[in-house]
Design a protein around this motif. Structure first.
Motif, short mmCIF file in Angstrom:
data_model
loop_
_atom_site.label_atom_id
_atom_site.label_comp_id
_atom_site.label_asym_id
_atom_site.label_seq_id
_atom_site.Cartn_x
_atom_site.Cartn_y
_atom_site.Cartn_z
N MET A 1 -28.93 -35.46 -14.56
CA MET A 1 -29.50 -36.27 -13.43
C MET A 1 -31.16 -34.24 -14.18
SD MET A 1 -29.52 -35.14 -9.59
CE MET A 1 -28.03 -35.92 -9.61
N ASP A 2 -32.31 -35.46 -13.50
CA ASP A 2 -33.49 -34.98 -14.03
C ASP A 2 -33.73 -33.89 -12.78
OD1 ASP A 2 -36.71 -34.74 -12.53
OD2 ASP A 2 -36.13 -34.86 -14.81
N ILE A 3 -34.06 -32.18 -13.68
CA ILE A 3 -34.22 -31.36 -12.13
C ILE A 3 -34.65 -31.29 -11.72
CG2 ILE A 3 -35.13 -29.00 -12.54
CD1 ILE A 3 -34.03 -28.59 -15.22
N ASN A 4 -36.01 -31.79 -11.86
CA ASN A 4 -37.50 -32.03 -10.01
C ASN A 4 -36.62 -33.18 -9.15
OD1 ASN A 4 -39.10 -30.67 -11.60
ND2 ASN A 4 -40.23 -31.93 -13.01
N TYR A 5 -35.98 -34.14 -9.62
CA TYR A 5 -35.51 -34.52 -8.97
C TYR A 5 -34.40 -34.11 -8.24
CZ TYR A 5 -31.85 -38.65 -6.76
OH TYR A 5 -31.49 -39.42 -6.37
N ALA A 6 -33.43 -33.41 -8.86
CA ALA A 6 -32.75 -32.62 -8.09
C ALA A 6 -32.92 -31.10 -7.03
CB ALA A 6 -31.31 -31.70 -8.73
N ALA A 7 -34.07 -30.90 -7.75
CA ALA A 7 -34.33 -30.02 -6.55
C ALA A 7 -35.53 -30.09 -5.86
CB ALA A 7 -35.88 -29.37 -7.68
N ALA A 8 -35.43 -31.89 -6.09
CA ALA A 8 -35.53 -32.27 -4.83
C ALA A 8 -35.40 -32.89 -2.85
CB ALA A 8 -36.76 -33.70 -5.14
N GLN A 9 -33.78 -33.47 -4.38
CA GLN A 9 -32.76 -33.22 -3.59
C GLN A 9 -32.06 -32.38 -2.72
OE1 GLN A 9 -32.79 -36.67 -2.97
NE2 GLN A 9 -30.66 -37.13 -3.63
N HIS A 10 -32.06 -31.25 -3.31
CA HIS A 10 -31.42 -30.07 -2.54
C HIS A 10 -32.68 -29.97 -1.91
CE1 HIS A 10 -28.41 -29.04 -4.40
NE2 HIS A 10 -28.20 -29.00 -5.73
N ASN A 11 -34.05 -29.81 -1.88
CA ASN A 11 -34.98 -29.54 -0.65
C ASN A 11 -35.07 -30.58 1.03
OD1 ASN A 11 -37.05 -27.56 -0.07
ND2 ASN A 11 -38.71 -29.95 0.27
N GLU A 32 -30.73 -22.88 -3.92
CA GLU A 32 -30.81 -24.06 -5.41
C GLU A 32 -31.63 -24.96 -5.92
OE1 GLU A 32 -28.28 -25.76 -8.26
OE2 GLU A 32 -27.66 -24.03 -6.61
N ALA A 33 -32.70 -25.08 -4.92
CA ALA A 33 -33.85 -25.35 -5.53
C ALA A 33 -34.48 -25.03 -5.51
CB ALA A 33 -34.56 -26.41 -4.04
N LEU A 34 -34.49 -23.70 -5.62
CA LEU A 34 -35.34 -22.77 -6.05
C LEU A 34 -35.23 -22.19 -7.50
CD1 LEU A 34 -37.31 -21.13 -2.93
CD2 LEU A 34 -37.96 -22.00 -4.12
N ARG A 35 -33.77 -22.23 -8.02
CA ARG A 35 -33.27 -22.08 -8.42
C ARG A 35 -33.27 -23.59 -9.64
NH1 ARG A 35 -29.15 -22.95 -12.00
NH2 ARG A 35 -28.02 -24.76 -10.61
N LEU A 36 -33.27 -24.44 -9.36
CA LEU A 36 -33.28 -25.47 -10.26
C LEU A 36 -35.02 -25.04 -11.11
CD1 LEU A 36 -31.15 -27.82 -8.91
CD2 LEU A 36 -30.68 -26.69 -11.45
#
Length: 438
Positions: A1-11, A32-36
């Protein structure tokens, strides 16, 4: 999964949980968003919102600032950071960030309104008018914007515009008691006493605890048996008055009581061959105008007042050795028995009806041969010792002062008719006394 997409999902999940009140899960997803994505400005903004809602203003501010370092044009972060500054009463910093929002979105309703309120806090009346005019252009039915426009125009003595916007505020919200209150103040300024009374009565109908309206209703209806001004009335009046007090009393009221008192005290001291440094108590010191004239006589000078904003200006002026927030009858005995050489009350006793306690306390606090110098507004009455006037101030009869002088073992060293101030161009009749404790 794209990191930016995953971070956005968590946010996004964090936002959902935050709105639903599940802060623990919201925090988990933000971390988790900030870790990614360690430089994720939206997540820092989101974290700031959570911390702000928990009352951690400084931590929230730090996160909004991090968001802006990453994305300098981030509108929501500017708005949230501005709100942080506003919550700490740091209005200039708040205004800077509200303006940053408006540079990108000139019609942003929240930023426009909050910027107006920041100007209200700083009493920048012209800016208030400019800003809330913009708010009304966007939302004509904004009650607070119309009300604040009325107050700003009232502060700038523009009666026509003040009345216009205060009336609009009442049309939008007929329960807005403070709008009626300020219409009453406006009517008083325009010498419309019957209209002022009508508005004060309406104010009390909506807010029975309004001490100013209650006091002015008593004054305008000439109620008998009132022997003192409510403490809260004095505090509210002079806290609001403090920032423009000096300019107003000099330019509008032609007020020179401190100078007249100093001349009178100097004359008495010279006649008694008793020029010396002494401890001085300045009752109702206000912004400290008396300290300018009495500093040359002061071994130690204390200023007391009920209004904290007036005391702040007196402190800034720097003429006192000590400043205290006291009621008059607390202030006098607080100095200690037989401790003072001079007690002064410049245009202060007009807020007191019955002066017995003040005279008694002066006898306990003044040294033998100590002086009590004060002014009154005079009323011609053979029956009444004092009267509550339609201005909300008290007038005293000369006969009453003479009776108190005899009762409390003072001698009248100097008595002088004066004009303590002008009211709408009319000279107020007053009298200055310098008494000596025998």
């Amino acid at each position: 999964m794209d990191i930016n997409y995953a971070a956005a999902q968590h946010n996004d999940l964090a936002n959902t949980y935050r709105r639903n009140g599940d802060i623990d899960k919201a925090m988990q997803h933000i971390r988790e968003a900030l870790r990614l994505k360690p430089n994720y400005s939206a997540a820092f903004n989101n974290l700031g919102c959570i911390l702000y809602s928990q009352g951690s203003i400084e931590a929230a501010k730090n996160n909004f600032q991090k968001a802006l370092r990453i994305t300098p044009m981030f509108v929501d972060a500017h708005l949230n950071l501005a709100n942080c500054y506003a919550s700490k009463n740091q209005m200039q910093s708040a205004a800077t960030h509200y303006q940053a929002v408006l540079q990108q979105d000139p019609e942003h309703q929240v930023a426009n309104f909050n910027l107006g309120m920041a100007y209200v806090s700083e009493q920048e009346h012209n800016k208030v008018i400019t800003q809330f005019s913009k708010v009304i252009a966007l939302e004509s039915g904004n009650i607070e914007a119309n009300y604040q426009l009325g107050i700003a125009y009232l502060s700038l003595s523009n009666s026509i515009e003040a009345e216009k916007y205060l009336r609009i505020a009442i049309e939008l919200d007929p329960t807005r008691s403070e709008a009626y209150h300020n219409l009453a103040i406006l009517a008083l300024k325009n010498e419309q006493r019957e209209l002022a009374l009508e508005y004060f009565c309406k104010t009390l109908e909506l807010n029975p605890d309004n001490t100013t309206a209650m006091h002015m209703q008593n004054a305008l209806t000439q109620q008998q048996g009132i022997d003192a001004t409510p403490t809260k009335y004095i505090q509210d009046l002079f806290d609001q008055y403090a920032d423009h007090y000096d300019t107003h009393v000099k330019e509008k009221l032609a007020y020179n009581v401190p100078y007249l008192l100093r001349q009178a005290v100097g004359s008495v001291l010279q006649n008694n061959n008793n020029y010396k440094l002494m401890k001085i108590l300045d009752l109702g010191c206000g912004t400290g105008l008396c300290s300018i004239y009495f500093c040359d006589l002061a071994e130690y000078i204390v200023g007391t007042d009920l209004a904290s904003n007036m005391l702040a200006h007196a402190k800034q002026r720097g003429g006192y050795d000590a400043l205290c927030m006291y009621d008059i009858n607390q202030a006098i005995p607080a100095q200690g028995s037989k401790s003072q050489g001079l007690i002064i009350a410049a245009d202060v006793l007009v807020y007191c009806g019955d002066l017995n306690n003040i005279f008694y306390n002066c006898t306990q606090t003044l040294q033998t041969n100590g002086l009590f110098a004060f002014t009154i507004e005079t009323v011609e009455s053979e029956q009444d010792d004092f009267q509550l006037l339609t201005t909300g101030r008290f007038g005293h009869s000369i006969n009453y002062i003479q009776k108190l002088t005899n009762k409390y073992n003072f001698s009248i060293e100097l008595q002088q008719d004066i004009v303590p101030r002008h009211n709408n161009g009319t000279a107020i009749v007053g009298c200055l006394f310098v008494l000596k404790l025998i």
